[in-house]
Design an enzyme around this catalytic site. Structure first.
Site, PDB file in Angstrom:
ATOM      1  N   LYS A  93       0.826  -1.223   0.000  1.00 34.25           N
ATOM      2  CA  LYS A  93       0.000   0.000   0.000  1.00 34.25           C
ATOM      3  C   LYS A  93       0.860   1.274   0.000  1.00 34.25           C
ATOM      4  O   LYS A  93       0.758   2.126   0.882  1.00 34.25           O
ATOM      5  CB  LYS A  93      -0.976   0.033   1.179  1.00 34.25           C
ATOM      6  CG  LYS A  93      -2.014  -1.084   1.144  1.00 34.25           C
ATOM      7  CD  LYS A  93      -3.069  -0.903   2.199  1.00 34.25           C
ATOM      8  CE  LYS A  93      -4.127  -1.976   2.174  1.00 34.25           C
ATOM      9  NZ  LYS A  93      -3.661  -3.286   2.688  1.00 34.25           N
ATOM     10  N   ILE A  97       5.243  10.229  -2.613  1.00 34.61           N
ATOM     11  CA  ILE A  97       5.657  10.805  -3.897  1.00 34.61           C
ATOM     12  C   ILE A  97       6.481   9.781  -4.676  1.00 34.61           C
ATOM     13  O   ILE A  97       7.034   8.830  -4.093  1.00 34.61           O
ATOM     14  CB  ILE A  97       6.476  12.106  -3.716  1.00 34.61           C
ATOM     15  CG1 ILE A  97       7.801  11.838  -2.984  1.00 34.61           C
ATOM     16  CG2 ILE A  97       5.649  13.167  -3.000  1.00 34.61           C
ATOM     17  CD1 ILE A  97       8.790  12.996  -3.059  1.00 34.61           C
TER      18      ILE A  97
HETATM   19  O1  S5P Z   1      -9.708  -2.741   1.434  1.00 33.55           O
HETATM   20  C1  S5P Z   1      -8.901  -3.561   1.841  1.00 33.55           C
HETATM   21  C2  S5P Z   1      -7.653  -3.746   1.208  1.00 33.55           C
HETATM   22  C3  S5P Z   1      -6.788  -4.726   1.674  1.00 33.55           C
HETATM   23  S1  S5P Z   1      -5.378  -5.045   0.736  1.00 33.55           S
HETATM   24  N1  S5P Z   1      -9.190  -4.354   2.903  1.00 33.55           N
HETATM   25  C4  S5P Z   1      -8.335  -5.312   3.387  1.00 33.55           C
HETATM   26  O2  S5P Z   1      -8.688  -6.008   4.342  1.00 33.55           O
HETATM   27  N2  S5P Z   1      -7.098  -5.485   2.802  1.00 33.55           N
HETATM   28  C5  S5P Z   1      -6.126  -6.481   3.314  1.00 33.55           C
HETATM   29  O3  S5P Z   1      -6.702  -7.777   3.195  1.00 33.55           O
HETATM   30  C6  S5P Z   1      -5.739  -6.325   4.781  1.00 33.55           C
HETATM   31  O4  S5P Z   1      -4.551  -5.556   4.912  1.00 33.55           O
HETATM   32  C7  S5P Z   1      -5.528  -7.753   5.260  1.00 33.55           C
HETATM   33  O5  S5P Z   1      -4.188  -8.150   5.021  1.00 33.55           O
HETATM   34  C8  S5P Z   1      -6.423  -8.579   4.344  1.00 33.55           C
HETATM   35  C9  S5P Z   1      -7.748  -9.002   4.960  1.00 33.55           C
HETATM   36  O6  S5P Z   1      -7.545  -9.859   6.057  1.00 33.55           O
HETATM   37  P1  S5P Z   1      -8.756 -10.617   6.770  1.00 33.55           P
HETATM   38  O7  S5P Z   1      -8.091 -11.360   7.867  1.00 33.55           O
HETATM   39  O8  S5P Z   1      -9.730  -9.576   7.285  1.00 33.55           O
HETATM   40  O9  S5P Z   1      -9.380 -11.521   5.737  1.00 33.55           O
END
Ligand code: S5P
Length: 274
Positions: A93, A97
């Site tokens: 993520k 810049i």
């Molecule tokens: O909008 C988002 C984007 C990401 S990349 N929501 C998210 O949850 N993530 C990532 O997906 C978050 O950083 C985590 O690593 C994963 C979801 O994890 P879970 O355990 O909730 O399934």
């Protein structure tokens, strides 16, 4: 449209080698499941990857949460990637810049560009972030996703922000291969008279769970069917829904991965014929 094309056929919609590799891997393994392994010990990370390896097209890492990180871990990750045939997505993520993100992507302790096929960036700085990251990743054949939407309650990545993210991607299709989003972005952000019917982007969707509806910190879950069939997502990203609370319970973790893989694939097959 991409929504009703097979993954294998869609590989030809892309020139980026990582996009092609991902689509071919999905087709070969019949899995549109990415497992997000958010654990803090190298040994737990490796054990979980071994358990879910047969069922995934992709492993998503947060390499900066590993307490005992040593660069030798990367070689072990790469070996598992070859053994089980999946790609790595480092969920970094980036959000700074161009000059700064290029340094963060190429160097530091983790040298992300040297091993992660895919990474992601917030579009908030504007197109310069793509310029910075592609100055490192393009020649290596890497791919980038933009976070066009997020899964969390109250996310600010909505409306014109999401549309601008898609516009930015359209200007950089050699490197930006898709989005973190909750639904297909087809047609979104297109300018008047612009023909975007042939545009293909991969939609990777986190916030997937079969049991919980969310967590205590604003995460929101939908099912694989809702994401893939109803919203046209291409890859489901599942974390705690698979590895749960005990990283040592590898048999249970493998069984969960198999279940999510089956649900994700069934939703895709249903989508192809509807
Ligand atoms: O909008 C988002 C984007 C990401 S990349 N929501 C998210 O949850 N993530 C990532 O997906 C978050 O950083 C985590 O690593 C994963 C979801 O994890 P879970 O355990 O909730 O399934």
């Amino acid at each position: 449209t991409p929504r009703t094309q097979t993954y294998g056929a869609r590989a030809l919609n892309f020139t980026n080698p990582t996009a092609r590799l991902i689509l071919e891997t999905i087709e070969r393994k019949k899995s549109n499941l990415a497992v997000s392994v958010d654990v803090t010990k190298s040994n737990d990370l490796l054990a979980i990857i071994k358990a879910v390896g047969p069922y995934v097209c992709m492993i998503k890492t947060h390499i900066d949460i590993i307490d005992d990180f040593d660069f030798s871990l990367i070689k072990q990750l790469q070996n598992l990637g070859h053994e089980y045939d999946f790609v790595y997505f480092e969920d970094r993520k980036f959000a700074d810049i161009g000059n700064t993100v290029a340094l963060q992507y190429a160097g530091g302790v983790h040298k992300i560009a040297s091993w992660a096929h895919l990474t992601n960036a917030h579009p908030v700085p504007g197109p310069s972030i793509i310029k910075g990251l592609s100055s490192v990743g393009l020649a290596l054949g890497r791919g980038l996703l933009l976070l066009a939407e997020m899964s969390t309650k109250g996310s600010l990545a909505v409306g014109s922000y999401t549309e601008e993210a898609v516009r930015m991607a359209r200007q950089h299709k050699d490197f930006v291969i898709g989005f973190i989003a909750q639904r297909r972005m087809d047609g979104i952000g297109s300018q008047l008279h612009e023909d975007v019917s042939q545009d293909d982007f991969l939609i990777l969707t986190p916030g997937i769970g079969l049991e919980a509806k969310g967590d205590a910190m604003g995460q929101q879950y939908r099912t694989p069917h809702e994401a893939v069939f109803e919203s046209g997502s291409d890859i489901i990203i599942v974390g705690r829904g698979i590895y749960g609370t005990d990283p040592k319970a590898v048999d249970a973790i493998a069984a969960k991965a198999e279940r999510y893989m089956a649900e994700g694939w069934a939703a895709y097959q249903a989508r192809l014929t509807h």
